[in-house]
Motif scaffolding. Sequence first.
Motif, mmCIF file in Angstrom:
data_model
loop_
_atom_site.group_PDB
_atom_site.id
_atom_site.type_symbol
_atom_site.label_atom_id
_atom_site.label_comp_id
_atom_site.label_asym_id
_atom_site.label_seq_id
_atom_site.Cartn_x
_atom_site.Cartn_y
_atom_site.Cartn_z
ATOM 1 N N MET A 68 -0.674 -6.260 3.562
ATOM 2 C CA MET A 68 -0.232 -5.077 4.613
ATOM 3 C C MET A 68 -0.336 -5.329 6.047
ATOM 4 O O MET A 68 -1.467 -5.832 6.378
ATOM 5 C CB MET A 68 -1.560 -3.925 4.147
ATOM 6 N N VAL A 83 -0.709 1.441 7.911
ATOM 7 C CA VAL A 83 -1.408 2.767 7.578
ATOM 8 C C VAL A 83 -1.717 3.352 8.815
ATOM 9 O O VAL A 83 -1.907 2.793 9.912
ATOM 10 C CB VAL A 83 -2.606 2.184 6.788
ATOM 11 N N ARG A 91 -8.457 -6.366 -1.228
ATOM 12 C CA ARG A 91 -7.643 -5.577 -1.933
ATOM 13 C C ARG A 91 -6.211 -6.409 -1.960
ATOM 14 O O ARG A 91 -5.621 -6.471 -2.907
ATOM 15 C CB ARG A 91 -7.477 -4.283 -1.380
ATOM 16 N N ALA A 142 2.949 2.120 4.170
ATOM 17 C CA ALA A 142 2.432 2.368 2.959
ATOM 18 C C ALA A 142 2.169 3.662 2.558
ATOM 19 O O ALA A 142 1.702 4.590 3.541
ATOM 20 C CB ALA A 142 1.012 1.433 2.897
ATOM 21 N N ASP A 143 2.646 4.276 1.521
ATOM 22 C CA ASP A 143 2.234 5.677 1.200
ATOM 23 C C ASP A 143 2.025 5.731 -0.449
ATOM 24 O O ASP A 143 2.588 6.756 -0.967
ATOM 25 C CB ASP A 143 3.467 6.568 1.722
ATOM 26 N N GLY A 144 1.317 4.894 -0.851
ATOM 27 C CA GLY A 144 1.131 5.089 -2.233
ATOM 28 C C GLY A 144 1.741 4.263 -3.299
ATOM 29 O O GLY A 144 3.092 4.480 -2.731
ATOM 30 N N GLY A 145 1.437 3.572 -4.166
ATOM 31 C CA GLY A 145 2.309 2.664 -5.172
ATOM 32 C C GLY A 145 3.049 1.591 -4.515
ATOM 33 O O GLY A 145 4.367 1.305 -5.077
ATOM 34 N N THR A 146 2.344 1.001 -3.628
ATOM 35 C CA THR A 146 2.884 0.021 -3.071
ATOM 36 C C THR A 146 3.000 -1.396 -3.802
ATOM 37 O O THR A 146 3.822 -2.463 -3.683
ATOM 38 C CB THR A 146 2.149 -0.528 -1.655
ATOM 39 N N ARG A 147 1.916 -1.470 -4.872
ATOM 40 C CA ARG A 147 2.019 -2.763 -5.768
ATOM 41 C C ARG A 147 3.279 -2.856 -6.477
ATOM 42 O O ARG A 147 3.740 -3.589 -6.700
ATOM 43 C CB ARG A 147 0.618 -2.631 -6.547
ATOM 44 N N ASP A 194 0.626 8.594 -1.450
ATOM 45 C CA ASP A 194 -0.629 8.366 -1.112
ATOM 46 C C ASP A 194 -1.662 9.680 -1.362
ATOM 47 O O ASP A 194 -2.679 9.449 -1.959
ATOM 48 C CB ASP A 194 -0.895 7.861 0.481
ATOM 49 N N ASP A 231 -2.421 10.166 -5.054
ATOM 50 C CA ASP A 231 -3.070 9.122 -5.305
ATOM 51 C C ASP A 231 -4.570 9.211 -4.983
ATOM 52 O O ASP A 231 -5.598 9.036 -5.901
ATOM 53 C CB ASP A 231 -2.606 7.812 -4.677
ATOM 54 N N LYS A 232 -4.780 9.771 -3.601
ATOM 55 C CA LYS A 232 -6.211 9.681 -3.489
ATOM 56 C C LYS A 232 -7.013 11.101 -3.808
ATOM 57 O O LYS A 232 -8.024 10.995 -4.106
ATOM 58 C CB LYS A 232 -6.078 9.751 -1.893
HETATM 59 P P1 ADP Z 1 -1.036 1.130 -4.215
HETATM 60 O O1 ADP Z 1 -0.275 1.075 -3.055
HETATM 61 O O2 ADP Z 1 -0.442 0.124 -5.299
HETATM 62 O O3 ADP Z 1 -0.954 2.544 -4.827
HETATM 63 P P2 ADP Z 1 -3.871 1.456 -4.089
HETATM 64 O O4 ADP Z 1 -4.105 2.688 -5.070
HETATM 65 O O5 ADP Z 1 -5.067 0.515 -3.987
HETATM 66 O O6 ADP Z 1 -2.499 0.527 -4.183
HETATM 67 O O7 ADP Z 1 -3.532 2.093 -2.582
HETATM 68 C C1 ADP Z 1 -2.988 3.463 -2.686
HETATM 69 C C2 ADP Z 1 -2.637 3.864 -1.220
HETATM 70 O O8 ADP Z 1 -3.699 4.034 -0.283
HETATM 71 C C3 ADP Z 1 -1.696 2.656 -0.445
HETATM 72 O O9 ADP Z 1 -0.390 2.781 -1.066
HETATM 73 C C4 ADP Z 1 -1.896 2.867 0.957
HETATM 74 O O10 ADP Z 1 -1.043 3.893 1.158
HETATM 75 C C5 ADP Z 1 -3.465 3.542 1.048
HETATM 76 N N1 ADP Z 1 -4.224 2.489 1.604
HETATM 77 C C6 ADP Z 1 -4.473 1.177 0.827
HETATM 78 N N2 ADP Z 1 -5.232 0.587 1.676
HETATM 79 C C7 ADP Z 1 -5.468 1.305 2.860
HETATM 80 C C8 ADP Z 1 -6.420 0.831 4.247
HETATM 81 N N3 ADP Z 1 -6.778 -0.204 4.406
HETATM 82 N N4 ADP Z 1 -6.066 1.985 5.133
HETATM 83 C C9 ADP Z 1 -5.541 3.161 4.840
HETATM 84 N N5 ADP Z 1 -4.909 3.373 3.665
HETATM 85 C C10 ADP Z 1 -4.585 2.465 2.638
#
Ligand code: ADP
Length: 258
Positions: free
Chosen positions: A94, A99, A110, A145-150, A190, A193-194
């Motif tokens: 990342m 972010v 991570r 990044a905005d969620g679902g990046t993997r 994101d 997800d959160k």
């Molecule tokens: P994924 O990106 O595959 O969904 P996660 O569930 O671990 O993986 O992360 C979800 C989202 O949280 C990421 O896509 C990103 O938007 C946010 N995120 C991850 N790491 C950080 C960080 N260090 N600081 C701020 N936001 C983060």
Amino acid sequence: MKVTKKKPKKEREKMANKKSEKLIDKKGIRLDGRKVDELRPVKMDVGVLSNADGSAYLEQGRNKILVGVYGPKEAHPRHIAKQDRAVIQCRYHMAPFSVDERKSPAPSRRDVELSKVIREALEPAVFLEYYPRTSIQVYIEILQADGGTRCAGITAAALALADAGIPMRDLVVACAAGKAGGKIALDLMDTEDKVGEADVPVALMPNLNAITLLQMDGNLSVDEFNAAVDMALGGCKKLYELQKEALKSKYVSAEEAK
Ligand code: ADP
């Protein structure tokens, strides 16, 4: 500096549930205007870097991801080489500006974990046995990044591998579904997800109908889990069509340029 006392667990759970309810309105519309079974807008481009052997750029909602692939080439350091096949070295990273609070450029725990799960999601698709003692390097840079990046990283990495001309059994495509605002929903961003209840990322080799990644974060009943997996697989199939179009359009434009 303002120091706030942590609220008791029950109160925190209540707040999370309240927030979660707002993720989907009464008409079933999400914060970004999507229906529960709708993907975010997706854009895919192949062959975007001239110095890498293969590359791809993918946008999915606010996610922006660039992937560069090198190889197969002699494995370094030598001890990672396998006598009977190639190894994939995968780095998910990342960017500090990806972010809203600057992230350290050093790989986080991570980043290391996601590098491993993405490598394992890609490996079954590649004919590694064709290239013993070599390495294929996959660099996934998350620019925003905005969620679902993997998942988006896997989809883009498979395109970059194909663009590098590496023989593959199938493409790999990934998409998550989860539970947000009490409903099973596709491709969580994101906030969902959160604040939401669960996230289920799935990677698929669509022609072989084989799942190469399945994770779950949060709580779901068995029925909800099955519904989320089905929905994620539906998302994978839609993304697969876009992957094929992105690959084809590169070769069509190369033909036209001749
Ligand atoms: P994924 O990106 O595959 O969904 P996660 O569930 O671990 O993986 O992360 C979800 C989202 O949280 C990421 O896509 C990103 O938007 C946010 N995120 C991850 N790491 C950080 C960080 N260090 N600081 C701020 N936001 C983060």
